[in-house]
Design a protein around this motif. Structure first.
Motif, PDB file in Angstrom:
ATOM      1  N   ARG A   1       0.832  -1.213   0.000  1.00 14.95           N
ATOM      2  CA  ARG A   1       0.000   0.000   0.000  1.00 14.95           C
ATOM      3  C   ARG A   1       0.859   1.251   0.000  1.00 14.95           C
ATOM      4  O   ARG A   1       0.545   2.237  -0.678  1.00 14.95           O
ATOM      5  CB  ARG A   1      -0.946  -0.013   1.206  1.00 14.95           C
ATOM      6  N   GLN A   2       1.950   1.213   0.758  1.00 12.11           N
ATOM      7  CA  GLN A   2       2.860   2.359   0.774  1.00 12.11           C
ATOM      8  C   GLN A   2       3.469   2.602  -0.607  1.00 12.11           C
ATOM      9  O   GLN A   2       3.588   3.753  -1.056  1.00 12.11           O
ATOM     10  CB  GLN A   2       3.971   2.133   1.801  1.00 12.11           C
TER      11      GLN A   2
ATOM     12  N   TRP B   1       0.845   4.279  -2.786  1.00  8.90           N
ATOM     13  CA  TRP B   1       0.619   5.674  -2.411  1.00  8.90           C
ATOM     14  C   TRP B   1       1.752   6.565  -2.907  1.00  8.90           C
ATOM     15  O   TRP B   1       1.506   7.680  -3.405  1.00  8.90           O
ATOM     16  CB  TRP B   1       0.474   5.802  -0.893  1.00  8.90           C
TER      17      TRP B   1
END
Length: 310
Positions: A233-234, A237
């Motif tokens: 997810r990082q 993003w």
């Protein structure tokens, strides 16, 4: 038999005389040096485009200043890498990709590595001072962040290590820009921003590929501490932030915008696909694809920036 931490340092601090030229080059981490010099050159070219109608002619007329900038920057980066190797020799023997370094095998003792690193760093700083003091200051800022903030502190204590450490990797284009004009244009900071935002998805993908090595060395990389799901997810993003960041240079023209939208959009697409994966081997394979595409993105961005500035 695996060496204990103390035994490893005892071995490394024994004076050795069998180091080769290749060993000295290895400790300079030439891959890092070359990649950063590319961005130094890009910063130099972008700055030149604001001062000269004919950028190629300007580059030829200032070739010695450009050479001094590249050489000084290269030495600052190489010296910083020597210091990194000196500091990390107590953990590098635990990782497959670093256990063969001369700082680990004992070919070069710690004091020699430290002395060479400081000497190279000082020589590079003097060269950048000859260019101008702004270039030298940013060179030292990059070195301080990499050696002290990243290597000595955050690398061993916090998952945010790669993010903060990214400051050092984003400084080189500012050095190149400052070499042409100490009065930094907004584009110098945009180059810094793009390089800064590009690094987390690049290094987090690498960390996923090397998770077990980092775990063995006790390095708190994000996938080691928080697992693959959060790391993925990082990555997504950061890529999502990178796309608009790169478009802050939209005034470079439609060609630049289309190339960066295409590259950023496809990288984001690959990232989103990875969020659906749950099998560890599939996730590591995905991380490899993300890592290698990050290299493609980097080179394509640099080449595009340089070409549209000529």
């Amino acid at each position: 038999m695996a060496k204990t931490n103390g035994e490893a340092l005892d071995l490394l601090d024994v004076e050795r005389t069998d180091a080769t030229f290749a060993d000295y080059v290895t400790l300079a981490k030439m891959g890092i040096v070359r990649a950063n010099l590319i961005t130094v050159f890009a910063g130099y070219v972008v700055a030149a485009s604001y001062l000269a109608d004919n950028v190629l002619l300007y580059l030829w007329e200032t070739k010695w200043m450009l050479l001094l900038t590249l050489l000084g920057s290269g030495l600052v980066i190489a010296g910083s890498c020597y210091l990194n190797n000196y500091i990390d020799r107590d953990i590098d023997y635990k990782m497959e990709r670093t256990m063969g370094r001369p700082s680990v095998t004992g070919k070069m003792d710690g004091q020699r590595i430290l002395a060479i690193g400081l000497g190279i760093l000082a020589a590079g700083t003097v060269m950048l001072l000859i260019v101008n003091h702004v270039a030298a200051v940013f060179g030292l800022i990059g070195s301080f962040v990499y050696v002290v903030i990243y290597t000595m502190w955050l690398k061993r204590t916090h998952t945010i290590n790669t993010v903060v450490g990214g400051i050092s990797g984003a400084v080189p284009p500012i050095i190149g820009f400052a070499a042409v004009t100490p009065t930094l244009h907004i584009d110098a900071w945009i180059l810094f921003l793009v390089m800064f935002v590009w690094q987390p998805p690049h290094f987090l993908a690498l960390a996923m590929r090397r998770t077990e090595e980092y775990r063995a060395a006790g390095i708190p990389m994000l996938p080691v501490v928080n697992g693959f799901a959060i790391t993925k997810r990082q990555i997504v993003w950061w890529i999502a932030v990178l796309i608009p960041s790169s478009l802050l240079l939209a005034h470079y023209g439609l060609t630049y915008v289309l190339i960066m939208l295409g590259l950023g959009g496809y990288w984001l697409y690959l990232g989103l696909k990875g969020l659906k994966l749950s099998d560890e081997q599939a996730e590591i394979k995905w991380a490899s694809k993300m890592f290698f595409f990050s290299l493609l993105y980097f080179m394509a961005w640099i080449v595009t920036v340089v070409l549209v500035s000529l």
